[in-house]
Motif scaffolding. Sequence first.
Motif, short mmCIF file in Angstrom:
data_model
loop_
_atom_site.label_atom_id
_atom_site.label_comp_id
_atom_site.label_asym_id
_atom_site.label_seq_id
_atom_site.Cartn_x
_atom_site.Cartn_y
_atom_site.Cartn_z
N GLY A 8 -8.98 -50.95 27.32
CA GLY A 8 -8.79 -51.58 26.02
C GLY A 8 -7.40 -52.17 25.86
N LEU A 9 -6.37 -51.46 26.33
CA LEU A 9 -5.00 -51.93 26.18
C LEU A 9 -4.72 -53.17 27.02
CD1 LEU A 9 -3.07 -48.51 26.16
CD2 LEU A 9 -3.71 -49.94 24.21
N ILE A 10 -5.32 -53.25 28.19
CA ILE A 10 -5.15 -54.44 29.04
C ILE A 10 -5.71 -55.69 28.36
CG2 ILE A 10 -5.99 -55.51 31.18
CD1 ILE A 10 -5.64 -52.79 32.53
N LEU A 11 -6.79 -55.51 27.60
CA LEU A 11 -7.45 -56.64 26.95
C LEU A 11 -6.75 -57.09 25.67
CD1 LEU A 11 -11.12 -55.41 27.33
CD2 LEU A 11 -10.15 -57.41 28.45
N ALA A 12 -5.91 -56.27 25.09
CA ALA A 12 -5.32 -56.53 23.78
C ALA A 12 -4.64 -57.90 23.66
CB ALA A 12 -4.34 -55.41 23.42
N PRO A 13 -3.84 -58.36 24.62
CA PRO A 13 -3.18 -59.67 24.46
C PRO A 13 -4.14 -60.83 24.26
CG PRO A 13 -2.14 -58.42 26.23
CD PRO A 13 -3.39 -57.67 25.84
N SER A 14 -5.30 -60.81 24.91
CA SER A 14 -6.24 -61.93 24.76
C SER A 14 -6.80 -61.97 23.35
CB SER A 14 -7.37 -61.82 25.79
OG SER A 14 -8.18 -60.69 25.53
N ALA A 15 -6.97 -60.81 22.71
CA ALA A 15 -7.45 -60.78 21.32
C ALA A 15 -6.44 -61.44 20.39
CB ALA A 15 -7.71 -59.34 20.89
N ILE A 16 -5.17 -61.11 20.57
CA ILE A 16 -4.12 -61.71 19.73
C ILE A 16 -4.04 -63.21 19.96
CG2 ILE A 16 -1.65 -61.71 19.21
CD1 ILE A 16 -3.13 -59.19 18.32
N PHE A 39 -10.33 -57.98 18.38
CA PHE A 39 -9.14 -57.24 17.92
C PHE A 39 -9.48 -55.77 17.71
CE2 PHE A 39 -5.98 -55.64 15.08
CZ PHE A 39 -4.83 -56.40 15.28
N ILE A 40 -10.57 -55.54 16.99
CA ILE A 40 -10.96 -54.15 16.74
C ILE A 40 -11.78 -53.59 17.90
CG2 ILE A 40 -13.09 -54.73 15.51
CD1 ILE A 40 -12.41 -52.38 13.60
N LEU A 41 -12.54 -54.46 18.57
CA LEU A 41 -13.40 -53.99 19.65
C LEU A 41 -12.58 -53.43 20.81
CD1 LEU A 41 -16.33 -53.83 20.72
CD2 LEU A 41 -15.93 -56.08 21.75
N TYR A 42 -11.54 -54.16 21.21
CA TYR A 42 -10.71 -53.69 22.32
C TYR A 42 -9.98 -52.40 21.95
CZ TYR A 42 -11.49 -58.38 24.22
OH TYR A 42 -12.06 -59.54 24.71
N GLY A 43 -9.55 -52.34 20.69
CA GLY A 43 -8.93 -51.10 20.25
C GLY A 43 -9.89 -49.93 20.25
N MET A 44 -11.15 -50.22 19.90
CA MET A 44 -12.17 -49.16 19.90
C MET A 44 -12.48 -48.67 21.31
SD MET A 44 -14.76 -50.47 16.89
CE MET A 44 -15.90 -49.10 17.12
N ILE A 45 -12.37 -49.58 22.30
CA ILE A 45 -12.56 -49.14 23.69
C ILE A 45 -11.51 -48.08 24.02
CG2 ILE A 45 -12.43 -49.84 26.11
CD1 ILE A 45 -13.56 -52.56 25.27
N SER A 46 -10.26 -48.36 23.69
CA SER A 46 -9.20 -47.37 23.93
C SER A 46 -9.42 -46.11 23.11
CB SER A 46 -7.83 -47.98 23.60
OG SER A 46 -7.50 -49.01 24.52
N ALA A 47 -9.86 -46.30 21.86
CA ALA A 47 -10.11 -45.14 21.00
C ALA A 47 -11.22 -44.25 21.55
CB ALA A 47 -10.45 -45.60 19.58
N ILE A 48 -12.21 -44.86 22.19
CA ILE A 48 -13.28 -44.08 22.81
C ILE A 48 -12.71 -43.22 23.93
CG2 ILE A 48 -15.34 -44.27 24.28
CD1 ILE A 48 -16.14 -46.70 22.57
N GLY A 49 -11.74 -43.78 24.66
CA GLY A 49 -11.08 -42.99 25.69
C GLY A 49 -10.33 -41.81 25.11
N VAL A 50 -9.67 -42.04 23.96
CA VAL A 50 -8.98 -40.94 23.28
C VAL A 50 -9.99 -39.89 22.83
CG1 VAL A 50 -7.60 -40.33 21.26
CG2 VAL A 50 -7.09 -42.43 22.52
N ARG A 51 -11.10 -40.34 22.25
CA ARG A 51 -12.14 -39.41 21.81
C ARG A 51 -12.70 -38.61 22.98
NH1 ARG A 51 -17.51 -41.84 19.22
NH2 ARG A 51 -18.02 -42.06 21.42
#
Length: 446
Positions: free
Chosen positions: A151-159, A348-360
């Motif tokens: 998720g973090l790798i994808l973040a720049p493309s969302a912005i 924007f939220i989808l990529y963050g949710m990918i990382s959040a799933i990893g946290v979960r």
Amino acid sequence: MQKQNEMTAIYNVRELGAGKTLVLGAQHTFAMFGATVLVPLLTGLNVSTTLLCAGLGTLLFHFITGGKVPAFLGSSFAFLGGFGIVAPMLADESGNLTVPNTEMLPYACGGVVAAGLLYLVMSGLITAFGVRRIMRFFPPVVTGPIIIAIGLILAPSAINNCSSDWVLALIALGTVVVCNIWGKGMVKILPILIGVVVSYVAALIMGRVDFAAIASADWFGIPLSTSAMAKFDISAILTIMPIALATMMEHIGDIAAISATTGKNYIRAPGLNRTLLGDGLATSLAGFLGGPANTTYGENTGVLALTRIYDPLVMRIAACFAILMSFCPKLGAAINTIPAAIVGGISFILYGMISAIGVRNVVENKVDFTNSRNLIIAAVILVSALGFNSAYPNGLPLYQSAELTISLSGLAIAAILGIVMNAVLPGNDYEFDNTEKGEQGLNMKV
């Protein structure tokens, strides 16, 4: 449907009649649609091919599992990081990353084919040695940080996409948040699709949509192109294949969720080896045809919980609808008119949710980060994935000649280091337990 919720669970949908059965199948098509077509928008793949691969992959999965598991296989978001490395979207005249990288996309699809074959290897190992022994090599302390990194790798493309029109991006983002937090019933299950629809209506009002492509598109067409089918390159394979280590863990979680929803332990029967085999073959098939990797869809599991109709037949009907839709190029052209800012707001939220799933993943499995062993493994995975991806965006070169280049992406390096360190360092106390637990289907614990 409200009346149906008050009734007992139905495992044989035929008792409702053909008409209602078709409607229930169409409902599952509607549930998977938003997320499934978003992946080709983010990667540049063909929408029609993606729908075809989702339908064929689902039918293949049901064939492999004996038609016992009520699962739908749609486009996987976990592989977006691999596509972003192997075949990054190119800039248009305005500088937005919206132009498909048609030269490199087939090689990314070749990596997807190889990733699907890794499922087959895992399935074989589980058959030979048992699920508990194999899972010790893939604990949450390894898979969780890998998912976070994707998720973090994808973040720049969302912005980058959001920056083309922040108003549209924020409308899309806000709609998804509102639907997910305050929505009820189907609204809560379909936040991405609703977010796209609401922000698209706003784009229409603002005059930001170009319909020229729709007018020139045919109503009927073959959803396959030989030029888009998989091609193979060792660097692309080494970049994308390790992502399967994370998606296989996602698969296990999805099968566990379906088991808990229906009250049947599908990890025991038809068995995790067969569900992994079905998912892997569906993924390889999709990659070979020029589509994204497949994965079992949580959206459709949500519909199962809402309707309490657990017959796998409704998923196969949904797959047939997806296949029929894939033969309409005008539908794909309409989807491609979605402005880049809307895609950015959703991602924007989808990529963050990918990382959040990893946290979960690490939280729910109670990974102890006061343990130095676990802390070191997670730290090495995160720094390797993000650091090497930043320093070597095309992969760390291992061998280079006029004919052949072999490189490892940050994700590949992180996955390899995580697995090796987990196997070598003392104190691996992870235990995967799939014993029966009443009507909940199964129990997984550390």
